[in-house]
Design a protein around this motif. Sequence first.
Motif, PDB file in Angstrom:
ATOM      1  N   PRO A 224     121.001  63.379  48.430  1.00 56.15           N
ATOM      2  CA  PRO A 224     120.349  62.675  47.315  1.00 56.15           C
ATOM      3  C   PRO A 224     118.881  63.075  47.196  1.00 56.15           C
ATOM      4  O   PRO A 224     118.142  63.061  48.192  1.00 56.15           O
ATOM      5  CB  PRO A 224     120.476  61.186  47.709  1.00 56.15           C
ATOM      6  CG  PRO A 224     121.634  61.145  48.654  1.00 56.15           C
ATOM      7  CD  PRO A 224     121.591  62.429  49.396  1.00 56.15           C
ATOM      8  N   ARG A 226     114.877  62.780  46.402  1.00 54.54           N
ATOM      9  CA  ARG A 226     113.996  61.637  46.574  1.00 54.54           C
ATOM     10  C   ARG A 226     112.551  62.042  46.362  1.00 54.54           C
ATOM     11  O   ARG A 226     112.173  63.202  46.548  1.00 54.54           O
ATOM     12  CB  ARG A 226     114.158  61.013  47.961  1.00 54.54           C
ATOM     13  CG  ARG A 226     113.551  61.816  49.113  1.00 54.54           C
ATOM     14  CD  ARG A 226     113.699  61.030  50.403  1.00 54.54           C
ATOM     15  NE  ARG A 226     113.116  61.716  51.557  1.00 54.54           N
ATOM     16  CZ  ARG A 226     111.868  61.515  51.984  1.00 54.54           C
ATOM     17  NH1 ARG A 226     111.074  60.680  51.328  1.00 54.54           N
ATOM     18  NH2 ARG A 226     111.402  62.140  53.048  1.00 54.54           N
ATOM     19  N   SER A 245     117.444  55.263  47.286  1.00 50.54           N
ATOM     20  CA  SER A 245     116.500  56.365  47.278  1.00 50.54           C
ATOM     21  C   SER A 245     115.820  56.455  45.919  1.00 50.54           C
ATOM     22  O   SER A 245     116.456  56.230  44.879  1.00 50.54           O
ATOM     23  CB  SER A 245     117.229  57.684  47.588  1.00 50.54           C
ATOM     24  OG  SER A 245     116.346  58.777  47.549  1.00 50.54           O
ATOM     25  N   SER A 247     113.992  58.671  43.062  1.00 49.18           N
ATOM     26  CA  SER A 247     113.972  60.055  42.587  1.00 49.18           C
ATOM     27  C   SER A 247     113.407  60.098  41.172  1.00 49.18           C
ATOM     28  O   SER A 247     113.288  59.076  40.495  1.00 49.18           O
ATOM     29  CB  SER A 247     115.382  60.660  42.623  1.00 49.18           C
ATOM     30  OG  SER A 247     116.269  59.906  41.811  1.00 49.18           O
ATOM     31  N   CYS A 249     113.512  61.020  37.229  1.00 49.57           N
ATOM     32  CA  CYS A 249     114.521  61.050  36.174  1.00 49.57           C
ATOM     33  C   CYS A 249     113.867  61.538  34.889  1.00 49.57           C
ATOM     34  O   CYS A 249     112.791  61.061  34.511  1.00 49.57           O
ATOM     35  CB  CYS A 249     115.132  59.671  35.962  1.00 49.57           C
ATOM     36  SG  CYS A 249     116.398  59.590  34.675  1.00 49.57           S
ATOM     37  N   LYS A 264     117.758  54.618  42.974  1.00 48.69           N
ATOM     38  CA  LYS A 264     119.202  54.721  42.816  1.00 48.69           C
ATOM     39  C   LYS A 264     119.911  54.304  44.091  1.00 48.69           C
ATOM     40  O   LYS A 264     119.383  54.437  45.198  1.00 48.69           O
ATOM     41  CB  LYS A 264     119.598  56.167  42.462  1.00 48.69           C
ATOM     42  CG  LYS A 264     119.080  56.636  41.110  1.00 48.69           C
ATOM     43  CD  LYS A 264     119.558  58.055  40.805  1.00 48.69           C
ATOM     44  CE  LYS A 264     119.086  58.522  39.436  1.00 48.69           C
ATOM     45  NZ  LYS A 264     119.562  59.891  39.120  1.00 48.69           N
ATOM     46  N   TRP A 266     123.140  55.073  46.393  1.00 49.98           N
ATOM     47  CA  TRP A 266     124.111  56.123  46.698  1.00 49.98           C
ATOM     48  C   TRP A 266     125.072  55.616  47.768  1.00 49.98           C
ATOM     49  O   TRP A 266     124.711  54.801  48.604  1.00 49.98           O
ATOM     50  CB  TRP A 266     123.421  57.383  47.212  1.00 49.98           C
ATOM     51  CG  TRP A 266     122.414  57.975  46.270  1.00 49.98           C
ATOM     52  CD1 TRP A 266     121.140  57.550  46.035  1.00 49.98           C
ATOM     53  CD2 TRP A 266     122.613  59.112  45.436  1.00 49.98           C
ATOM     54  NE1 TRP A 266     120.526  58.349  45.100  1.00 49.98           N
ATOM     55  CE2 TRP A 266     121.396  59.317  44.719  1.00 49.98           C
ATOM     56  CE3 TRP A 266     123.672  59.992  45.223  1.00 49.98           C
ATOM     57  CZ2 TRP A 266     121.244  60.366  43.815  1.00 49.98           C
ATOM     58  CZ3 TRP A 266     123.514  61.038  44.321  1.00 49.98           C
ATOM     59  CH2 TRP A 266     122.307  61.212  43.617  1.00 49.98           C
ATOM     60  N   TRP A 275     127.666  62.429  49.233  1.00 51.13           N
ATOM     61  CA  TRP A 275     126.976  61.307  48.592  1.00 51.13           C
ATOM     62  C   TRP A 275     127.391  61.212  47.128  1.00 51.13           C
ATOM     63  O   TRP A 275     127.517  62.225  46.436  1.00 51.13           O
ATOM     64  CB  TRP A 275     125.472  61.490  48.669  1.00 51.13           C
ATOM     65  CG  TRP A 275     124.896  61.339  50.048  1.00 51.13           C
ATOM     66  CD1 TRP A 275     124.534  62.350  50.904  1.00 51.13           C
ATOM     67  CD2 TRP A 275     124.616  60.114  50.737  1.00 51.13           C
ATOM     68  NE1 TRP A 275     124.049  61.832  52.074  1.00 51.13           N
ATOM     69  CE2 TRP A 275     124.078  60.464  52.005  1.00 51.13           C
ATOM     70  CE3 TRP A 275     124.764  58.772  50.407  1.00 51.13           C
ATOM     71  CZ2 TRP A 275     123.691  59.513  52.934  1.00 51.13           C
ATOM     72  CZ3 TRP A 275     124.383  57.814  51.334  1.00 51.13           C
ATOM     73  CH2 TRP A 275     123.851  58.175  52.578  1.00 51.13           C
ATOM     74  N   THR A 276     127.566  59.972  46.662  1.00 47.47           N
ATOM     75  CA  THR A 276     127.908  59.714  45.263  1.00 47.47           C
ATOM     76  C   THR A 276     126.970  58.653  44.717  1.00 47.47           C
ATOM     77  O   THR A 276     126.762  57.612  45.345  1.00 47.47           O
ATOM     78  CB  THR A 276     129.360  59.223  45.123  1.00 47.47           C
ATOM     79  OG1 THR A 276     130.253  60.189  45.688  1.00 47.47           O
ATOM     80  CG2 THR A 276     129.709  58.998  43.649  1.00 47.47           C
ATOM     81  N   GLU A 277     126.406  58.903  43.530  1.00 48.68           N
ATOM     82  CA  GLU A 277     125.535  57.917  42.892  1.00 48.68           C
ATOM     83  C   GLU A 277     126.371  56.739  42.404  1.00 48.68           C
ATOM     84  O   GLU A 277     127.368  56.912  41.711  1.00 48.68           O
ATOM     85  CB  GLU A 277     124.775  58.546  41.729  1.00 48.68           C
ATOM     86  CG  GLU A 277     123.822  57.585  41.037  1.00 48.68           C
ATOM     87  CD  GLU A 277     123.087  58.233  39.882  1.00 48.68           C
ATOM     88  OE1 GLU A 277     122.742  57.518  38.922  1.00 48.68           O
ATOM     89  OE2 GLU A 277     122.875  59.465  39.912  1.00 48.68           O
ATOM     90  N   SER A 279     124.723  53.320  41.436  1.00 50.19           N
ATOM     91  CA  SER A 279     124.038  52.445  40.500  1.00 50.19           C
ATOM     92  C   SER A 279     122.562  52.808  40.454  1.00 50.19           C
ATOM     93  O   SER A 279     122.038  53.485  41.339  1.00 50.19           O
ATOM     94  CB  SER A 279     124.216  50.979  40.921  1.00 50.19           C
ATOM     95  OG  SER A 279     123.533  50.105  40.054  1.00 50.19           O
ATOM     96  N   VAL A 280     121.889  52.322  39.398  1.00 51.93           N
ATOM     97  CA  VAL A 280     120.447  52.505  39.229  1.00 51.93           C
ATOM     98  C   VAL A 280     119.791  51.134  39.233  1.00 51.93           C
ATOM     99  O   VAL A 280     120.206  50.222  38.508  1.00 51.93           O
ATOM    100  CB  VAL A 280     120.120  53.251  37.921  1.00 51.93           C
ATOM    101  CG1 VAL A 280     118.601  53.368  37.736  1.00 51.93           C
ATOM    102  CG2 VAL A 280     120.747  54.638  37.925  1.00 51.93           C
TER     103      VAL A 280
END
Length: 354
Positions: A224, A226, A245, A247, A249, A264, A266, A275-277, A279-280
Amino acid sequence: MFSVASIQDDIYIVGGCSSLTHFGRVDRSSFKTHKGVLVFSPLTKSWRKVASMRYARSMPILGISEVSSDFSIVQSHQHRQERHFPRSRIGGVSDVYEDPHRLSLRRQYRNAFDENDTSLLHGRKSHRFTRQKNDQPNAKGCKRFVLVAVGGLGSWDEPLDSGEIYDPISNKWTEIQKLPIDFGVVCSGVVCNGIFYVYSETDKLMGYDIERGFWIGIQTFPFPPRVHEYYPKLVSCNGRLFMLSVSWCEGDGQIGQRNKAVRKLWELDLMYLTWTEVSVHPDAPMDWNAAFVADKSLIFGVEMFKIFGQVLDFLTVCDVSDAGTNWSHISRNQMTHELDASSCITKSLAVLHL
């Protein structure tokens, strides 16, 4: 600069530092880092002291793990400290730091393996847990927990790569195997499925197998992204491992639109180590030291920061069992009237069931 963790009905306050102050200024000549551990019981509203750590630590990374009633911490006769970073899971397995993929499979499908199988072990461990022949729960059926403390800052503000484990039954701390030299400063950690995952400021991830007493080198993909000033935070929910983390955008795809920083959530696939995103977070990451803690399927977050001379706070929650996995605000500015600006840096968070 102490750390906080909850075990059943009690709150453990571990380490920290203190100093005599003169008109709000820190007197470095009396600055002291502590080994002590205090326990607060909200039910009785009482404090008590337990055994002190072996090493003084401020801001240690803590992990709580449930173990079987007949587990005990024993010292191995071979106390060699291997200090090299493990090879990748593709290139092979080092002597001490086991293959993370095989260990994650073993954790997820524990019943499919023979607990007496020692093929994954290579014998060079500083401390380990051993299981007695009697594998029955204790008479009262009470759960048993251990507390692990890793890293933090020592008496001279030096980063520590050592760790120790506390057994409330014996009221003793025992030193565990040290982290590799090149792992970096530990900035976050959490227990998930019996493994204490720790993350370093150099973006490395390792796990300490609490039952077997050794570190696991974990290499994930993709990593991810960062923002350098914001260290990731690890949390665990119902056997799932998450990371928060910050990051950059891109701003809505418009020409000339400035990028913005977002926080976000992860999730790490413990089988395939990807790793999968998920939520924000809805708030702009104004707090570089936001505190997050998980309980069952909920992740709670506390942000506190000072802006225009005023300290603001936000309490948010995310239900990861929900398909939408959205954050919601619980309260705003409910704590700052009792706290000062220093709490923005030193805050801690714990969840209890009372």
